[in-house]
Design an enzyme around this catalytic site. Structure first.
Site: not given
Length: 320
Positions: A143, A173
């Site tokens: 992330y 992400k």
């Protein structure tokens, strides 16, 4: 490793953690929330306990319970449930990763620790590798959100050779506006072995042009239907229609950013649009003002974004 045959792609809603007015987690509405995402927004993948879900404002016990409830309620309804297990210390991240595997989650994601920060790529990969090793059979996603972590290691640098060190690594992400960095990630992904999920909702079309394979975002909770229409237009090479959808979405996001837009305001908008009570955020965040909610509602109406069940003539109906 028994990874899912279907890669994580398309829209992924960064889920909100519903709370009661006194700040406790409102577990009973999560089932209704799942049904709303699937039936009204056409979104069947979720990212749990991330920034939008206030994951780092929850206790470890609460994060476990929230993950369990989303997996339970999403069974046979959602395609993939990815649990964010990032924390400020390795042991908690490992505990949450192992728990995600035990409850049947479809993947885990980890944010870079942001108090004691990794100073270089190798240090960050060492941390990520130890977390991934706690759940080796689960797809692992990084992330990347440098605006919140302060960790400025470029994603394209991190991707280089990462699967040799983290065999379960499946993608990232990418929650940053640096399209050069994102483009270089795509350029490295020649065989499309990684899921490159873009995390800046108002720039999604630009990322699709570069080669994003999907998107994770907060607005897909309530603008998923419109964003899916943009994705369909893009896939059909109808760029004019795709641009039209993106510009309309941008008008709304640009408007609320100017008002002051974050997790608290996302909760207010989701309550307004879905009719499902999301409650206030947890301190230190403050509840969105009534003025913000009224202004956001007016903007949604002007863009014809309020044609959802739970609303009648612009007014929220009571939900059972």
């Amino acid at each position: 490793m028994a990874f899912p045959k279907k890669k994580l792609q398309g829209l992924v809603a960064a889920t909100i953690t519903p709370m009661t007015e006194n700040g406790e987690i409102n577990f009973p509405v999560i089932g209704q929330y799942v049904d709303y995402l699937v039936k009204e927004q056409g979104v069947k993948n979720i990212f749990v306990n991330g920034t939008t879900g206030e994951g780092l404002s929850l206790s470890i016990s609460e994060r476990r319970q929230v993950a369990e409830e989303w997996v339970r309620q999403g069974k046979n309804k959602l395609d993939q449930v990815v649990i964010h297990v990032g924390a400020l210390n390795l042991k908690e991240s490992q505990e949450l990763a192992q728990h995600a595997a035990e409850i049947g989650a479809d993947g885990i994601a980890v944010i870079a620790p942001f108090f004691f920060k990794s100073q270089n790529k190798d240090a960050l990969i060492s941390f990520l590798r130890e977390v991934a090793a706690a759940a080796p059979a689960l797809p692992f996603y990084y992330y990347h959100i440098p605006s919140l972590t302060g960790v400025k290691i470029r994603a394209e640098e991190l991707l280089d050779g990462i699967q040799d060190k983290i065999p379960s690594f499946q993608g990232l992400k990418f929650s940053d506006t640096d399209l050069l960095d994102f483009g270089q990630c795509v350029d490295q992904n020649h065989q499309r072995q990684f899921a490159l999920l873009f995390g800046v909702d108002e720039q999604l079309l630009s990322a699709l042009v570069l080669g994003a394979t999907g998107a994770v975002g907060s607005t897909y909770n309530y603008l998923g239907k419109k964003t899916n229409q943009m994705l369909e237009a893009f896939e059909q090479k109808d760029l004019a229609s795709a641009l039209s959808y993106q510009f309309r979405i941008q008008r709304f996001i640009n408007y609320v950013i100017k008002l002051g837009f974050g997790v608290s305001q996302t909760k207010a908008i989701m309550t307004l649009v879905s009719g499902i009570p999301m409650g206030p955020p947890r301190l230190p965040l403050q509840k969105a003002t009534q003025e913000f909610t009224a202004n956001a509602e007016a903007k949604l109406k002007s863009l014809n974004f309020l044609s959802f069940p739970g609303l009648k003539d612009g007014n929220m109906e009571a939900c059972s």
